[in-house]
Motif scaffolding. Structure first.
Motif, PDB file in Angstrom:
ATOM      1  N   HIS A 144       0.844  -1.186   0.047  1.00 15.09           N
ATOM      2  CA  HIS A 144       0.063   0.002   0.079  1.00 15.09           C
ATOM      3  C   HIS A 144       0.960   1.274  -0.035  1.00 15.09           C
ATOM      4  N   VAL A 145       0.451   2.303  -0.773  1.00 14.67           N
ATOM      5  CA  VAL A 145       1.209   3.720  -0.805  1.00 14.67           C
ATOM      6  C   VAL A 145       0.065   4.511  -0.746  1.00 14.67           C
ATOM      7  N   CYS A 146       0.304   5.747  -0.169  1.00 13.20           N
ATOM      8  CA  CYS A 146      -0.436   7.010  -0.128  1.00 13.20           C
ATOM      9  C   CYS A 146       0.001   8.105  -0.991  1.00 13.20           C
ATOM     10  N   TYR A 147      -0.626   8.920  -1.581  1.00 10.68           N
ATOM     11  CA  TYR A 147      -0.224  10.105  -2.407  1.00 10.68           C
ATOM     12  C   TYR A 147      -0.919  11.463  -1.677  1.00 10.68           C
ATOM     13  N   PHE A 148       0.237  12.208  -1.749  1.00  8.78           N
ATOM     14  CA  PHE A 148      -0.282  13.542  -1.096  1.00  8.78           C
ATOM     15  C   PHE A 148       0.023  14.458  -2.347  1.00  8.78           C
ATOM     16  N   HIS A 149      -1.203  15.099  -2.671  1.00  8.17           N
ATOM     17  CA  HIS A 149      -1.173  16.207  -3.662  1.00  8.17           C
ATOM     18  C   HIS A 149      -0.730  17.477  -3.213  1.00  8.17           C
ATOM     19  N   GLU A 150       0.534  18.016  -3.500  1.00 10.64           N
ATOM     20  CA  GLU A 150       1.116  18.957  -2.882  1.00 10.64           C
ATOM     21  C   GLU A 150       0.249  20.438  -3.256  1.00 10.64           C
ATOM     22  N   PRO A 151      -0.007  20.557  -4.462  1.00 10.27           N
ATOM     23  CA  PRO A 151      -0.866  21.895  -4.358  1.00 10.27           C
ATOM     24  C   PRO A 151      -1.980  22.266  -3.722  1.00 10.27           C
ATOM     25  N   SER A 152      -2.795  20.969  -3.318  1.00 13.14           N
ATOM     26  CA  SER A 152      -3.941  21.311  -2.704  1.00 13.14           C
ATOM     27  C   SER A 152      -3.900  20.950  -1.294  1.00 13.14           C
ATOM     28  N   ARG A 153      -2.963  20.193  -0.996  1.00  9.10           N
ATOM     29  CA  ARG A 153      -2.765  19.378   0.367  1.00  9.10           C
ATOM     30  C   ARG A 153      -3.512  18.561   0.641  1.00  9.10           C
ATOM     31  N   TRP A 154      -4.362  17.622  -0.360  1.00  8.01           N
ATOM     32  CA  TRP A 154      -5.145  16.599  -0.101  1.00  8.01           C
ATOM     33  C   TRP A 154      -4.182  15.438  -0.039  1.00  8.01           C
ATOM     34  N   ALA A 155      -4.537  14.404   0.798  1.00 19.14           N
ATOM     35  CA  ALA A 155      -3.873  13.221   1.079  1.00 19.14           C
ATOM     36  C   ALA A 155      -5.136  12.198   0.281  1.00 19.14           C
ATOM     37  N   PHE A 156      -4.569  11.248  -0.511  1.00 19.37           N
ATOM     38  CA  PHE A 156      -5.377  10.182  -1.055  1.00 19.37           C
ATOM     39  C   PHE A 156      -4.770   8.984  -0.624  1.00 19.37           C
ATOM     40  N   VAL A 157      -5.621   8.281   0.285  1.00 12.96           N
ATOM     41  CA  VAL A 157      -5.187   7.304   1.319  1.00 12.96           C
ATOM     42  C   VAL A 157      -5.639   5.884   1.325  1.00 12.96           C
ATOM     43  N   GLY A 158      -6.152   5.688   0.288  1.00 11.45           N
ATOM     44  CA  GLY A 158      -6.778   4.232  -0.114  1.00 11.45           C
ATOM     45  C   GLY A 158      -7.565   3.816   1.180  1.00 11.45           C
ATOM     46  N   ASP A 159      -7.128   2.677   1.607  1.00 10.27           N
ATOM     47  CA  ASP A 159      -7.920   2.104   2.800  1.00 10.27           C
ATOM     48  C   ASP A 159      -7.030   2.381   4.076  1.00 10.27           C
ATOM     49  N   VAL A 160      -5.817   3.202   3.970  1.00 11.49           N
ATOM     50  CA  VAL A 160      -5.288   3.475   5.342  1.00 11.49           C
ATOM     51  C   VAL A 160      -6.144   4.443   6.111  1.00 11.49           C
ATOM     52  N   GLY A 161      -6.974   5.335   5.551  1.00 10.98           N
ATOM     53  CA  GLY A 161      -7.838   5.982   6.210  1.00 10.98           C
ATOM     54  C   GLY A 161      -9.240   5.473   6.684  1.00 10.98           C
ATOM     55  N   GLY A 162      -9.277   4.382   6.522  1.00  7.76           N
ATOM     56  CA  GLY A 162     -10.651   3.807   6.797  1.00  7.76           C
ATOM     57  C   GLY A 162     -11.733   3.865   5.814  1.00  7.76           C
ATOM     58  N   ALA A 163     -13.099   3.357   6.024  1.00  7.77           N
ATOM     59  CA  ALA A 163     -13.854   3.324   5.543  1.00  7.77           C
ATOM     60  C   ALA A 163     -15.247   4.041   6.163  1.00  7.77           C
ATOM     61  N   ARG A 164     -15.883   5.033   5.605  1.00  3.19           N
ATOM     62  CA  ARG A 164     -17.198   5.873   6.087  1.00  3.19           C
ATOM     63  C   ARG A 164     -18.103   6.067   5.038  1.00  3.19           C
ATOM     64  N   ILE A 165     -19.195   6.193   5.469  1.00  7.57           N
ATOM     65  CA  ILE A 165     -20.309   6.269   4.372  1.00  7.57           C
ATOM     66  C   ILE A 165     -20.923   7.515   4.548  1.00  7.57           C
TER      67      ILE A 165
END
Length: 276
Positions: A144-165
């Motif tokens: 697993h890897v995570c991606y940090f979009h530096e211009p917006s400072r958003w982190a795209f975290v796959g399943d590391v951040g858990g699941a919520r509806i």
């Protein structure tokens, strides 16, 4: 930036593909290819960024490369061989989903990806597609890897951040077999927290505030405790089902589709045998 609901099996808020400046992050399963293509409306993506190779996150990748043969696919080095030859991955997953027929019905076709299309990551990369930082974040999966979009400072975290509806804050830690590692997961959350993101992009599902990192740790500890205190899989599943229905009401079935309860138990039981 937008969240594309690929409407897995026709249900909303199960799987989210993120599009950021033409880059797709976790494009979803093969069975949802048509929904994704309709959302793209003829536009070719610039690249695919995979947090990991599980079917719900990456299954459609090969089909997209077949459609656009020069499409680049970013993936961790441990996952890359299974995209070139998905046979072992499919055989392993088939044991969870009732064989090849059940696997294809639920997730669709997983098309092999030519090695030359892969951009293999180890973690620590910067400037990916001109904007993304990458870190290795095992725990849910060893690749697993995570991606940090530096211009917006958003982190795209796959399943590391858990699941919520959404709109619910209640969180489940997705813990399917075979390679759950609770302590590694906690270290990975610390890595994401170190980016100081303004928001998280979850695959299950959508935008979440940074406090989501606290929620997934709480969920992980609660599920570990539940797995250790209930009577096997049946007891765990019954207790989790009751908890989800109390917290989520009619959205409980959506969460169960995103995080099958028997698999939550299987992954934690395997972890306890291996590590604890």
């Amino acid at each position: 930036m937008r969240a594309i609901d690929v409407r897995h099996q026709g249900r909303e808020k199960v799987i989210c593909c993120w599009e950021v400046d033409g880059v797709l992050i976790d494009p979803g399963p093969g069975v949802s290819e048509q929904t994704l293509l309709e959302a793209l409306d003829g536009e070719r993506p610039r690249a695919l960024l995979l947090t990991h190779i599980h079917f719900d996150h990456a299954g459609v990748s090969g089909a997209l490369v077949r459609r656009w043969p020069d499409l680049s696919v970013y993936v961790h080095e441990r996952g890359a061989p299974h995209l070139v030859d998905p046979s072992r991955l499919m055989a392993s997953a088939g044991r969870l989903y009732g064989g090849d027929e059940g696997l294809r019905e639920l997730w669709g076709e997983m098309v092999p990806i030519p090695e030359e299309n892969l951009r293999v990551l180890s973690g620590g990369e910067t400037g990916v597609e001109g904007a993304f930082r990458v870190e290795y974040t095992p725990g849910h999966a060893s690749h697993h890897v995570c991606y940090f979009h530096e211009p917006s400072r958003w982190a795209f975290v796959g399943d590391v951040g858990g699941a919520r509806i959404p709109p619910h804050a209640f969180t489940v830690a997705p813990t399917p077999p075979p390679d759950i590692d609770v302590e590694a997961w906690k270290r990975s959350v610390a890595v994401v927290r170190g980016w100081d993101p303004v928001a998280l992009g979850l695959t299950h599902f959508g935008e979440a505030p940074p406090e989501q990192l606290d929620r997934v740790l709480e969920a992980l500890d609660a599920q570990v405790e539940l797995e250790g205190s209930t009577d096997g899989e049946a007891g765990f599943v019954a207790a989790m089902d009751e908890r989800l229905r109390a917290e989520l009401g009619e959205d409980a079935d959506t969460m169960i589709q995103a995080t099958p309860l028997d698999q939550l138990h299987m992954g934690l039981a395997r972890w306890r045998t291996k590590f604890a």
